[in-house]
Design a protein around this motif. Structure first.
Motif, PDB file in Angstrom:
ATOM      1  N   ARG A 101      -6.456   0.699  -6.523  1.00  0.00           N
ATOM      2  CA  ARG A 101      -6.120   1.112  -5.161  1.00  0.00           C
ATOM      3  C   ARG A 101      -7.139   1.601  -4.143  1.00  0.00           C
ATOM      4  NH1 ARG A 101      -3.098   7.145  -4.212  1.00  0.00           N
ATOM      5  NH2 ARG A 101      -3.323   7.207  -1.869  1.00  0.00           N
ATOM      6  N   TYR A 115      -3.621  -6.621   0.786  1.00  0.00           N
ATOM      7  CA  TYR A 115      -3.534  -5.647  -0.160  1.00  0.00           C
ATOM      8  C   TYR A 115      -3.655  -6.309  -1.748  1.00  0.00           C
ATOM      9  CZ  TYR A 115      -2.631  -1.248  -2.381  1.00  0.00           C
ATOM     10  OH  TYR A 115      -2.446  -0.159  -3.201  1.00  0.00           O
ATOM     11  N   HIS A 159      -5.208  -3.178 -11.257  1.00  0.00           N
ATOM     12  CA  HIS A 159      -5.097  -2.681  -9.813  1.00  0.00           C
ATOM     13  C   HIS A 159      -6.107  -1.522  -9.595  1.00  0.00           C
ATOM     14  CE1 HIS A 159      -3.859  -2.662  -5.565  1.00  0.00           C
ATOM     15  NE2 HIS A 159      -3.428  -1.459  -5.897  1.00  0.00           N
ATOM     16  N   GLU A 195      -7.311  -0.809  -0.659  1.00  0.00           N
ATOM     17  CA  GLU A 195      -7.320  -0.125   0.660  1.00  0.00           C
ATOM     18  C   GLU A 195      -8.455  -0.228   1.379  1.00  0.00           C
ATOM     19  OE1 GLU A 195      -6.332   4.179  -0.151  1.00  0.00           O
ATOM     20  OE2 GLU A 195      -4.403   3.881  -0.744  1.00  0.00           O
ATOM     21  N   VAL A 203       2.475   1.563  -3.561  1.00  0.00           N
ATOM     22  CA  VAL A 203       1.596   2.231  -4.419  1.00  0.00           C
ATOM     23  C   VAL A 203       1.365   3.538  -4.142  1.00  0.00           C
ATOM     24  CG1 VAL A 203      -0.915   2.131  -5.349  1.00  0.00           C
ATOM     25  CG2 VAL A 203       0.623  -0.084  -5.042  1.00  0.00           C
ATOM     26  N   ARG A 204       1.146   4.104  -3.037  1.00  0.00           N
ATOM     27  CA  ARG A 204       0.841   5.473  -2.994  1.00  0.00           C
ATOM     28  C   ARG A 204       2.010   6.290  -3.300  1.00  0.00           C
ATOM     29  NH1 ARG A 204      -1.879   5.683   3.493  1.00  0.00           N
ATOM     30  NH2 ARG A 204      -4.118   5.073   2.841  1.00  0.00           N
ATOM     31  N   GLU A 255       0.897  -1.030  -0.008  1.00  0.00           N
ATOM     32  CA  GLU A 255      -0.152   0.143   0.085  1.00  0.00           C
ATOM     33  C   GLU A 255       0.782   1.340   0.085  1.00  0.00           C
ATOM     34  OE1 GLU A 255      -3.577   2.132   2.579  1.00  0.00           O
ATOM     35  OE2 GLU A 255      -3.212  -0.029   3.017  1.00  0.00           O
TER      36      GLU A 255
END
Length: 378
Positions: free
Chosen positions: A233, A187, A231, A237, A128-129, A125
């Motif tokens: 997000r 995730y 994907h 999340e 990706v952020r 996570e």
């Protein structure tokens, strides 16, 4: 309070991830793991299956205080370099290196996909952020977590730390191995299992959401499954959001259980401190939310794995009072009853709840060391 042990489909019951139209951008799929050997075996296998695909791998080089970046395809290593860490933030260093590199590779228009393997034990996570806001010419395909079922029960539920195993993502990483692995499992869009341990596969069934796909073996996974997926997000999340926690259940042949513990009542701050080990210690994975009566406007997080429990204030409750809900999974039958009893003991009693919140005005904030200072008295 209720126990949820309803089964859902096994590892071989799931079809491929839903494909998306070709957008002309480079698909980039994230591969997470706590095992460097399994990660590299999976990446190599996928490269051999699909010519024209690249792999970009990062590892923490503690000796040189740097990130090691390895870029290659099925035939050769294109680049093997050290990326100096000007600060201890590994994710920042990845952002500074990976974002321009991915943009350059996408602009070359000769690659049909890229596998991005962040450092071992990295939280996907966070990765990706870190990189997604800077995307240019590429998009995220399906994300995967590769899990060794021969060690997964121990990894998820015992109290080993990343530091003890030399798997820290960065200096000062004090997480348990179970916390890191649970984050990767929860995730990922796709779980890639290696090994045939039935107890581990059962435990993973309890932890994964029904929407997450499962590859029963590394050898049955085709690169297109990752690269043609997309994907989300927001969806990933949401699976990890303690405000939206839900029990998934699963088979119980090996003794795995899941409790869904919920109440409108808050936790009593003193009894939470008194009974926190009864509720969270041991071979458990627990997630959820709670509140305390001296902070009626605050939603608090409960996150436990590998014998560790983390609590913290995560959100404002808004106009309505929060609710308390923990979903706890374990493998020992005695632990289930212990957890259930502890949850009941920590809640305000019906009599305390009937008195309302007025008795809690201005009392000492016993949880401030963990939740931070409250802005105002309740």
């Amino acid at each position: 309070m209720s126990a949820n042990d309803a089964a859902h489909g096994g590892p071989d019951a799931h079809g491929p991830l839903r494909p998306v139209p070709d957008t002309g951008s480079l698909p980039v799929s994230l591969i997470s793991s706590i095992d460097p050997v399994l990660r590299d075996v999976l990446v190599t296998s996928l490269l051999l299956e699909r010519p024209g695909m690249l792999a970009l791998r990062y590892d923490v080089d503690a000796e040189h205080g740097a990130l090691r970046r390895v870029l290659g395809d099925a035939e050769r290593v294109i680049d093997d370099s050290l990326v100096e860490l000007d600060h201890p933030c590994v994710s920042c260093a990845m952002r500074e290196d990976a974002i321009p590199l991915l943009a350059r590779l996408a602009g070359e228009s000769r690659w049909n996909g890229l596998l991005l393997a962040p450092p071992i034990s990295a939280d996907p996570e966070v990765v990706v952020r870190t990189i997604l806001p800077g995307r240019q010419g590429w998009h995220l395909g399906a994300s995967a977590a590769v899990v060794d079922t021969r060690t997964a029960v121990h990894d998820l539920l015992e109290d080993d730390t990343l530091a003890e195993r030399g798997l820290q993502w960065a200096d000062g990483d004090e997480r348990a191995v179970g916390e890191a692995l649970a984050a990767q499992i929860e995730y990922a869009d796709l779980l890639v299992l290696d090994g045939a341990d039935g107890a581990a596969r059962e435990l993973i069934e309890h932890l994964r959401a029904p929407e997450q796909q499962v590859a029963a073996s590394m050898h049955t996974l085709h690169p297109k499954t990752l690269l043609l997926g997309r994907h989300s997000r927001a969806r990933a999340e949401a699976r990890r959001d303690p405000r939206r926690v839900a029990p998934y259940g699963g088979p119980t042949a090996h003794g795995t259980w899941t409790l869904d513990l919920s109440s409108d009542r808050p936790f009593h701050p003193d009894r939470l401190l008194e009974h926190i080990e009864e509720l969270g210690a041991g071979r458990l994975r627990g997630r959820g939310r709670f509140w305390v009566p001296d902070r009626p406007g605050t939603i608090c997080q409960w996150d436990g794995a590998g014998g560790q429990v983390s609590i913290g204030a995560i959100a404002d409750a808004g106009r309505d009072l929060p609710t308390t809900r923990l979903v706890v999974t374990g493998v020992g039958p005695a632990d289930a009853e212990r957890v259930r009893r502890a949850f009941g003991r920590i809640l305000l009693t019906p009599e305390e709840w009937a008195d309302g919140l007025a008795p809690w005005l201005g009392i000492e904030d016993r949880l401030a060391p963990w939740l931070g200072e409250r802005e105002a008295a309740a």
